[in-house]
Structures are given as C-alpha cells and as structure tokens.
Design an enzyme around this catalytic site. Sequence first.
Site, PDB file in Angstrom:
ATOM      1  N   GLY A 247      -9.106  -2.438  -0.976  1.00 52.58           N
ATOM      2  CA  GLY A 247      -8.444  -3.997  -1.292  1.00 52.58           C
ATOM      3  C   GLY A 247      -8.142  -4.294   0.209  1.00 52.58           C
ATOM      4  O   GLY A 247      -7.938  -3.997   1.440  1.00 52.58           O
ATOM      5  N   SER A 248      -6.993  -5.097  -0.443  1.00 55.55           N
ATOM      6  CA  SER A 248      -5.918  -5.941   0.647  1.00 55.55           C
ATOM      7  C   SER A 248      -5.417  -4.151   2.098  1.00 55.55           C
ATOM      8  O   SER A 248      -5.101  -5.601   3.032  1.00 55.55           O
ATOM      9  CB  SER A 248      -5.498  -6.758   0.384  1.00 55.55           C
ATOM     10  OG  SER A 248      -6.868  -8.039  -0.005  1.00 55.55           O
ATOM     11  N   THR A 249      -4.934  -3.902   1.012  1.00 54.56           N
ATOM     12  CA  THR A 249      -3.946  -2.943   2.126  1.00 54.56           C
ATOM     13  C   THR A 249      -4.801  -2.615   3.712  1.00 54.56           C
ATOM     14  O   THR A 249      -3.992  -2.143   4.168  1.00 54.56           O
ATOM     15  CB  THR A 249      -3.337  -1.687   1.100  1.00 54.56           C
ATOM     16  OG1 THR A 249      -4.507  -0.882   0.841  1.00 54.56           O
ATOM     17  CG2 THR A 249      -2.610  -1.525   0.049  1.00 54.56           C
TER      18      THR A 249
END
Length: 485
Positions: free
Chosen positions: A215-217
């Site tokens: 995801g956004s990591t």
Amino acid sequence: MTKYIRHAAAFCALLLVALLVNATRVQVFQAGPYDDNAANRRAVIARYGQPRGDILVGGKPVTGSRDTREQLRYERTYTDGPLYAPVTGFSSQEYGTTLLEHAEDGVLSGTDPMLAPFPLWNDLTRGRPPGGKVVTTLRPAAQRAAYKGLAGRKGAVAAIEPSTGRILALVSAPSYDPAELSGNGPAAKAAWARLNGDPDKPMLNRAVRQTYPPGSTFKVVTAAAALDAGVITDVDAPTDSPAPYTLPGTTTRLTNEGDGCKDAPLREAFEWSCNTVFAKLGVDVGAHDMVATAQAFGFNDTDLRIPFSVATSTFDTSVDRAQLALSSIGQYNTRATPLQMAMVAAAVANGGQMRPPYLVERTTRRSGSTVGTAGSRLAQQVMRPATAVRLRELMTDVVERGTGTNAAIPGVIVGGKTGTAQHGVGNSGIPYAWFVSWAQDEQDMEPKVAVAVVVEDASANRGEISGGGDAAPIARAVMEAVLAG
C-alpha cells in the site's frame, strides 16, 4: 604335520584379511548408504543422545533440553515459546527443524566440524562434540513490545538497526509454542494436526515468509525514484497531478481518501498519502527507473537469507503504464514482507545506504569460545544521499503533522509512513494496516531503529483500519523499547 599347520595358518590369515577387507568396505566405502538408510536408527539415537545447544537472546537462552530417559533421550524445550517462535522455529523428533533451529542445526546439534577441537579423531571415533550456541541480534524488550502490541491480532513486526542491519525484533501473530512439537508421541502428532489445520496459520512466519501489498508505505520507494530521477526537484512545488487521476490507456479513475490532492506538492502528498500524485509520479519516472529503484531496495531479490530464507518481495518488471501507476502506490502485483519494508525505512534512516539484515551475531562452542561471527556486511547505496535527506524530512512531517502522529515520541525524532493496502477480489477484503518508521534520540548522531508493522485484523470494521491508527502505536512501542536500551 608341519605342512598342514602352515596350510591352516595361511587359510586363517586369508580369512582374517577377508574379514578386514569386508569391514573396511562396510565402514569406509559403504558408510554413507548405511548411514542414510531409513532403517538405521543409530544416527537418530545419537542426534538425541545429548542435549542440543541453545539459542540466546539478550545473553540468555530461550531454548533448552529435557532428559526423557527414553531411547531418543533429549527433547527440545522453549522459554517463552510463542514469543520467539518466529525466530527459533521448532526442533522436533518427529517433524524435523525450521528457521534458526534448521539454519544453525550443525552448531546446535554438535555436527558442525568447527566445533571439534580434533576433527580427525572425531571422524575416527564417530564422536560428537557438545552442541554449540547461537547468539542472536534480538533485543528482548523490543521483541516483547512488538508481541504485546499485536495482542493476538494477525500481523507481524520487523525491526532493524539501520547502521548495521541487525534484526532487533521479529514477531508474527498469532503464534504457537514450538515445545508442543518437540517429542514423537501422540501429543506431538495431535499438536501438529491442530496447528496445520488452524485457519489462522500460527506456524506461518508472517514477518519473513508472508508477502502483502505494501500500500502507501511503498510511496517511500516511489518518492525516492522520483527524486533520484529528477522528476521532482522541489518537494514544495506543485505537481501536475489531476484528482481523480485516469489511469493511462484506461477509463479507470483513481481517487484519494481525502481532498486537497490535486496538484499537491510532494511534501503534502506524502503527508496525506495522495494516491493520485504518486500513481502519476510512478508513470512519469517510467518503468525502467521504478524497477531499478525497487530492486535496489531489495525487491525481486530471491537470495535473501538471515540466515534462514526470506520470501521474495516483488515489484513487477513487465507492466503497462496503468499497471505501473498502481504498482507505484503499492498495489497491483507489488508485494512485500514486513522485513522488506523495515529495510526500506532503514535505508532512508541510514543516509540511503542499506545494510543486509541478519539475525545471528555469532556462534560459539558450549564453552563460549567463538566459532563464527556475522562479520562486516557491505552497504549498498540505494539512493542518493540528498534523496535520503529529503525523505527523512518527509517522513518526519508525516509523524509531526500528517497521518502518523500516533507514532510520535517526546524528545525523539521519528519519521514514518502509513499505509492501508487493499486486497481481495474487487478489493473486498479488510485492508491491511501498515506503518514503517525510524527513530533517533535527539542526542544520538544517527537513527537507532527502523520498524515495519502490518496488521491484518479480520475482526475490525473496514472503515476503522488505518496504518496510523492500528499499526503506528505498535511501531512506537518497539521504537521506545529500543531507544530505552
């Protein structure tokens, strides 16, 4: 009469020679096949005829041996078995060995030639020196903080010392007690069946053997690629990023969780995790440079061992522009282990240099004399130092005033990145909550710890899961434990 005595003596000598030749054939030339024969239990009896060496955490053993007084005399015991199971694995008389028990079996069982002071004598006598010890890099306080933080929820934590690559914590939940599998009786068989049939998979090491969409990591990697490629030269300048963003070559529109992402500068887009900005950035950087940056961070590395094998984190090398956009926000085919994402955070914290992670500091004989050490490990420059400086600023902003405020620690510089990863058919699954971070005490010259946390909590409501809400407090607890010494 003398002639018959000579004939008899010669015949006896011939029989003696034949006996010696046959003994040599059996004991030397055919020793291997006999040793490997499934019907030969001598090797198994010898293996369990002496106590197994110990695995040490913080200088204290977390394993032991119990004298059963049976033919397979010694069974493995574990202290805080569920806490350290993702590191030790199990050593079972019935089911073999896993993880450190497997990777360091030669030292622990006493069969490693380096343990013997007189190897040739041991070869002749088939003796076995006492099992040696395996000294890990783990910090007990950090391990406990991670385990307590997950509190029975499904997920994993990995923590690394950025400047060295030492693994400080490695936790997977739910866990299990490896002592249940040590013996070879009905209890061990029942435990094996129960653990393998458990839908929560307690024996799966989620920290290193399970990959998730990050995801956004993953936007840390995309930001590094954009800065290194010169696509972004000013983190505070507006970007040409429509919101919503139509994926190239499709009619699919990518949206954001919140407002204010249209043309947002990289700093603001990173703080508030704007999907549209980072998806377009990945396309602007291009597949070649995105793949190169991801692989520099460790994605697609099939050879990573710590010393046991780690599942390969992946970034697809054959994508069209729409798939590249999704890959650049940690979706599509992008997958990562928690250890891999801890490595990403550690590289940012370490000025753009990545040290290979490792779990064993040294191995010793039972007496404590050193047999082997981890040795120096070459660092790889995965991004320009200036890029790492910018990313540290961006990650610090996330914790100070963005989505990661739950990771803040008073008097400590903390950088982080939240992530909420969609998965399942049509993204119908409960999203995974991610948080990656690093921490530096104000009086220290460099960050002391980098952490990655993933929570896959099937009991939570979809709208309540977030990296900042679910995973960041766990990361904070681990960082506090490490900084406290």
